[in-house]
Design a protein around this motif. Sequence first.
Motif, PDB file in Angstrom:
ATOM      1  N   LEU A  27       0.809  -1.297   0.002  1.00 41.18           N
ATOM      2  CA  LEU A  27      -0.169   0.129   0.098  1.00 41.18           C
ATOM      3  C   LEU A  27       0.694   1.148   0.073  1.00 41.18           C
ATOM      4  CD1 LEU A  27      -2.418  -1.307   2.405  1.00 41.18           C
ATOM      5  CD2 LEU A  27      -3.056  -1.075   0.213  1.00 41.18           C
ATOM      6  N   PHE A  28       0.249   2.455  -0.175  1.00 42.50           N
ATOM      7  CA  PHE A  28       0.846   3.769  -0.626  1.00 42.50           C
ATOM      8  C   PHE A  28       1.560   3.716  -1.931  1.00 42.50           C
ATOM      9  CE2 PHE A  28       1.483   3.748   4.087  1.00 42.50           C
ATOM     10  CZ  PHE A  28       0.583   4.851   4.431  1.00 42.50           C
ATOM     11  N   TRP A  29       1.862   4.727  -2.329  1.00 42.64           N
ATOM     12  CA  TRP A  29       2.503   4.819  -3.804  1.00 42.64           C
ATOM     13  C   TRP A  29       3.697   4.022  -3.932  1.00 42.64           C
ATOM     14  CZ3 TRP A  29      -0.145   6.683  -7.691  1.00 42.64           C
ATOM     15  CH2 TRP A  29      -1.272   7.739  -7.682  1.00 42.64           C
ATOM     16  N   ASP A  30       4.501   3.926  -2.961  1.00 48.92           N
ATOM     17  CA  ASP A  30       5.745   3.103  -2.902  1.00 48.92           C
ATOM     18  C   ASP A  30       5.480   1.949  -2.420  1.00 48.92           C
ATOM     19  OD1 ASP A  30       5.382   3.718  -0.178  1.00 48.92           O
ATOM     20  OD2 ASP A  30       7.088   5.297  -0.082  1.00 48.92           O
ATOM     21  N   GLY A  31       4.465   1.373  -2.005  1.00 49.09           N
ATOM     22  CA  GLY A  31       4.111  -0.104  -1.196  1.00 49.09           C
ATOM     23  C   GLY A  31       4.758  -0.164  -0.015  1.00 49.09           C
ATOM     24  N   ARG A  32       5.317   0.907   0.672  1.00 47.15           N
ATOM     25  CA  ARG A  32       6.023   0.685   2.146  1.00 47.15           C
ATOM     26  C   ARG A  32       5.072  -0.099   3.120  1.00 47.15           C
ATOM     27  NH1 ARG A  32       4.554   5.882   1.841  1.00 47.15           N
ATOM     28  NH2 ARG A  32       3.365   6.991   3.721  1.00 47.15           N
ATOM     29  N   SER A  33       3.775  -0.088   2.874  1.00 48.39           N
ATOM     30  CA  SER A  33       3.014  -0.845   4.049  1.00 48.39           C
ATOM     31  C   SER A  33       2.656  -2.080   3.388  1.00 48.39           C
ATOM     32  CB  SER A  33       1.817   0.175   4.515  1.00 48.39           C
ATOM     33  OG  SER A  33       0.994  -0.447   5.315  1.00 48.39           O
ATOM     34  N   HIS A  34       2.306  -3.064   4.034  1.00 46.88           N
ATOM     35  CA  HIS A  34       2.251  -4.305   3.759  1.00 46.88           C
ATOM     36  C   HIS A  34       0.683  -4.799   3.876  1.00 46.88           C
ATOM     37  CE1 HIS A  34       6.429  -5.291   3.010  1.00 46.88           C
ATOM     38  NE2 HIS A  34       6.514  -4.970   4.277  1.00 46.88           N
ATOM     39  N   SER A  35       0.076  -4.246   4.579  1.00 44.96           N
ATOM     40  CA  SER A  35      -1.468  -4.567   4.935  1.00 44.96           C
ATOM     41  C   SER A  35      -2.287  -3.353   5.522  1.00 44.96           C
ATOM     42  CB  SER A  35      -1.645  -5.795   5.828  1.00 44.96           C
ATOM     43  OG  SER A  35      -1.211  -5.089   7.355  1.00 44.96           O
ATOM     44  N   LEU A  36      -3.412  -3.405   5.341  1.00 44.35           N
ATOM     45  CA  LEU A  36      -4.391  -2.274   5.926  1.00 44.35           C
ATOM     46  C   LEU A  36      -4.149  -2.158   7.321  1.00 44.35           C
ATOM     47  CD1 LEU A  36      -7.709  -2.783   3.717  1.00 44.35           C
ATOM     48  CD2 LEU A  36      -6.107  -0.815   3.762  1.00 44.35           C
ATOM     49  N   GLU A  37      -3.797  -3.309   8.132  1.00 45.73           N
ATOM     50  CA  GLU A  37      -3.588  -3.097   9.501  1.00 45.73           C
ATOM     51  C   GLU A  37      -2.414  -2.356   9.913  1.00 45.73           C
ATOM     52  OE1 GLU A  37      -4.868  -5.679   7.921  1.00 45.73           O
ATOM     53  OE2 GLU A  37      -6.878  -6.324   9.164  1.00 45.73           O
ATOM     54  N   GLN A  38      -1.311  -2.578   8.990  1.00 45.62           N
ATOM     55  CA  GLN A  38      -0.233  -1.781   9.504  1.00 45.62           C
ATOM     56  C   GLN A  38      -0.268  -0.421   8.764  1.00 45.62           C
ATOM     57  OE1 GLN A  38       3.057  -3.359   6.934  1.00 45.62           O
ATOM     58  NE2 GLN A  38       4.605  -2.081   7.820  1.00 45.62           N
ATOM     59  N   GLN A  39      -0.727  -0.105   7.542  1.00 43.91           N
ATOM     60  CA  GLN A  39      -0.992   1.025   6.926  1.00 43.91           C
ATOM     61  C   GLN A  39      -1.726   1.968   7.892  1.00 43.91           C
ATOM     62  OE1 GLN A  39      -3.938   2.759   6.082  1.00 43.91           O
ATOM     63  NE2 GLN A  39      -2.953   4.544   5.232  1.00 43.91           N
ATOM     64  N   ALA A  40      -2.583   1.729   8.727  1.00 44.03           N
ATOM     65  CA  ALA A  40      -3.638   2.489   9.262  1.00 44.03           C
ATOM     66  C   ALA A  40      -2.772   3.187  10.514  1.00 44.03           C
ATOM     67  CB  ALA A  40      -4.849   1.939   9.739  1.00 44.03           C
ATOM     68  N   LEU A  41      -1.623   2.734  11.030  1.00 45.34           N
ATOM     69  CA  LEU A  41      -1.067   3.241  12.133  1.00 45.34           C
ATOM     70  C   LEU A  41      -0.246   4.500  11.811  1.00 45.34           C
ATOM     71  CD1 LEU A  41       0.649   0.060  13.310  1.00 45.34           C
ATOM     72  CD2 LEU A  41      -1.386   0.902  14.416  1.00 45.34           C
ATOM     73  N   GLU A  42      -0.144   4.749  10.270  1.00 46.56           N
ATOM     74  CA  GLU A  42       0.793   5.876   9.899  1.00 46.56           C
ATOM     75  C   GLU A  42       0.048   7.213   9.817  1.00 46.56           C
ATOM     76  OE1 GLU A  42       3.146   6.595   6.029  1.00 46.56           O
ATOM     77  OE2 GLU A  42       4.028   4.716   6.898  1.00 46.56           O
ATOM     78  N   PRO A  43      -0.882   7.403   9.270  1.00 44.78           N
ATOM     79  CA  PRO A  43      -1.643   8.658   9.199  1.00 44.78           C
ATOM     80  C   PRO A  43      -1.660   9.591  10.471  1.00 44.78           C
ATOM     81  CG  PRO A  43      -3.012   7.158   7.898  1.00 44.78           C
ATOM     82  CD  PRO A  43      -1.991   6.419   8.660  1.00 44.78           C
ATOM     83  N   ILE A  44      -2.100   8.942  11.601  1.00 39.55           N
ATOM     84  CA  ILE A  44      -2.217   9.525  12.880  1.00 39.55           C
ATOM     85  C   ILE A  44      -1.000  10.352  13.243  1.00 39.55           C
ATOM     86  CG2 ILE A  44      -2.820   9.282  15.194  1.00 39.55           C
ATOM     87  CD1 ILE A  44      -4.935   7.961  13.658  1.00 39.55           C
ATOM     88  N   THR A  45      -0.088   9.829  13.129  1.00 41.60           N
ATOM     89  CA  THR A  45       1.368  10.415  13.741  1.00 41.60           C
ATOM     90  C   THR A  45       1.928  11.218  12.576  1.00 41.60           C
ATOM     91  OG1 THR A  45       2.584   8.576  13.574  1.00 41.60           O
ATOM     92  CG2 THR A  45       1.792   8.779  15.846  1.00 41.60           C
ATOM     93  N   ASN A  46       1.643  10.930  11.541  1.00 44.10           N
ATOM     94  CA  ASN A  46       2.313  11.852  10.379  1.00 44.10           C
ATOM     95  C   ASN A  46       2.237  13.214  10.515  1.00 44.10           C
ATOM     96  OD1 ASN A  46       3.108  12.829   7.983  1.00 44.10           O
ATOM     97  ND2 ASN A  46       2.677  11.115   6.740  1.00 44.10           N
ATOM     98  N   PRO A  47       3.321  13.925  10.682  1.00 51.22           N
ATOM     99  CA  PRO A  47       3.070  15.513  11.073  1.00 51.22           C
ATOM    100  C   PRO A  47       2.424  16.187   9.795  1.00 51.22           C
ATOM    101  CG  PRO A  47       5.485  14.788  10.705  1.00 51.22           C
ATOM    102  CD  PRO A  47       4.728  13.608  10.505  1.00 51.22           C
ATOM    103  N   LEU A  48       2.445  15.524   8.385  1.00 49.73           N
ATOM    104  CA  LEU A  48       1.796  16.063   7.355  1.00 49.73           C
ATOM    105  C   LEU A  48       0.471  15.805   7.323  1.00 49.73           C
ATOM    106  CD1 LEU A  48       4.786  16.063   5.035  1.00 49.73           C
ATOM    107  CD2 LEU A  48       4.055  18.080   6.327  1.00 49.73           C
ATOM    108  N   GLU A  49      -0.039  14.779   8.035  1.00 48.30           N
ATOM    109  CA  GLU A  49      -1.337  14.422   8.207  1.00 48.30           C
ATOM    110  C   GLU A  49      -2.174  14.733   9.463  1.00 48.30           C
ATOM    111  OE1 GLU A  49      -1.724  10.425   6.249  1.00 48.30           O
ATOM    112  OE2 GLU A  49      -0.568  10.992   4.598  1.00 48.30           O
ATOM    113  N   LEU A  50      -2.358  13.736  10.065  1.00 52.02           N
ATOM    114  CA  LEU A  50      -3.148  14.165  11.428  1.00 52.02           C
ATOM    115  C   LEU A  50      -2.442  14.598  12.594  1.00 52.02           C
ATOM    116  CD1 LEU A  50      -5.623  11.081  10.870  1.00 52.02           C
ATOM    117  CD2 LEU A  50      -6.032  13.514  10.210  1.00 52.02           C
TER     118      LEU A  50
END
Lengths: 261, 363
Positions: B124-147
């Motif tokens: 998942l993601f444009w570069d495929g860095r995340s392997h599953s939706l369960e893993q992906q969902a951990l990212e946006p919350i803490t991403n300073p450019l997102e949530l």
Amino acid sequence: MSNKLKFFFFSFALFFSMSSCDEDFVKGDSSQIEIYFKATYNGAPLVMNDRYFYDGKELIFTKLQFYMSNLILKNGDKEVDLDEIELIDFTSTNTSPANASIGFRVVSGAIPVGSYDGLSFGIGVPSDYNSEKPTEFSSTHPLGQSSEYWDAWNSYIFSKIEGKYDEDGDGQDLETSIFYHIGMNEMFRTKTEIDLNIDVIKEEVTVIHVELEVVDIFNDNSGMIDLSTNGTTHTNPNSAEEMALSNKVADNWVNAFDVLQ
Amino acid sequence: MKTRTIFFLLILFFSACKKDPPTDPNDLTNIEYNPSSYSLSIPESFPILEIPEDNPLTYQGVQLGRRLFYDPIMSADSTMSCFSCHDINYGFNEPLSLSKGIDGIEGPRSSMSLLNVGFFYNGLFWDGRSHSLEQQALEPITNPLELHDTWENVIVKLKRHENYPTRFREAFGIEHKNEITKELVAKALAQFQRIIIAGGNSKYDRVLRGEEFFTDSEFNGYDMFFDLSPDMPDAECAHCHGGPLFTTNEYVNNGISNVNSLEDFIDKGRGEVTGVLFDNGKFKIPTLRNITLTPPYMHDGRFATIEEVIHHYNSGGHYADNLDPLILPLNLSEQNIQDIIAFLRTLEDTEYTTNPDLQNPFE
């Protein structure tokens, strides 16, 4: 019965037939066998994206893969099934000279000890499987990828070679695309090697190497394929030219394999 | 008289409480945990939906995920949540070139459509860095450019909330508020995203089922997209955008960036993840279902219109050693280009927006 159900029953049947095979092996002596498929270019392990010379001009391969099916070891009329279907994807294995010289490991199972004199495998997806679609299979099954299916043919893509070629020979950009996508039942080929001398010995792992000399896919008795005019085919059934080129390439794939012992 | 009865009842009530062993206010075991499985209808032509064994789809899990997806409680300043950049009305994408987080700062990439995201098994993601939706969902919350929040903070907010603890109990059987974790938040979000299924009733699907016919223009576009007849130019699209979801989920360089060497890509994409030079500038092939409804296009939103996209492909793209061999000059006429666009329009299907389980529960 839906195709998904069919697949389920088929896997079930396969599971049973495999477990009964195992029982046979337990009765007699059996040993491990491993088969490595390797791709070479002019004898050296072929590394994806490395530059090679063809007809004096540089070329790279960006994709190299084929479906290997019904892999069988023979002894007279006795046959041992080793593997039903596999996507041999050199694109993922041949990423460095070291990896490329190991190749793609296909089988590591137990077969009856004894001597074998023949080996054969299909290049492509057998017609019964080829009437299925990737959506019938899980994403980890060799037949489960939409990238390996061509809707317009209703067929899996049996083999893919993709790359780029320095057509103008200036030694700079590889400006010309090459791709050979071969598919549909009539393009299925079988490689059969006889007069082999393979001994499967008790408590020893038997290793067989099958080598694909990629130059031979482009270069047969009738000469070298001209990549600037015949560098691409989708095996379009409505194009006589593409069908002729694909048939030639499919035949060449067979001859490009060699079993090393 | 009335007050007395009430007083009396009140005493009874309190004393009844007192008789019980002292209960922990954070204990949730008195709430029923009886999850029901979520029944999902998947179009006949779609792949198998693979669901992780440890996160089965339940009605309660999906509904919890849906609330979290739409709830600004998920961001530091309570202004944004997932839906801010993945809007149901834009194919769960957004009409911006580059995404902006809560601080109004543009991120490096354009948002992605979440339609049929449950079927994307090759990263998942444009570069495929995340392997599953369960893993992906951990990212946006803490991403300073997102949530731009912290997990500690989000978990505290959820624990204190008047009804989230109950919902976590109902979905996952936790016994105590302290068992609310980021992993469970991610599981719920993953469940919700797996039900974002669109397609199956686009004109394209209806034509395949023999219920309708293409117009001439659509048919010609279809022909070129799938390289059907030798009399029309091949547009080569289906090599990459093939299959029922119109993506093979591979990573390729489709030639949008003009670079002198493989080191020069501003966004290295796949190469950033694999560390392989030849992967620089490769990005995930996106789905084309509903694509005409979700401009702008590409990982950096560089093309404002679908016409610009097809003109790009027609040109053969910018050279790089890893430019995909299937990106080559196509010799399409202006009419050919319009025909391909007409075909892409047949992939529009907004029926999913009427699915109540996908809609914002707070509206």
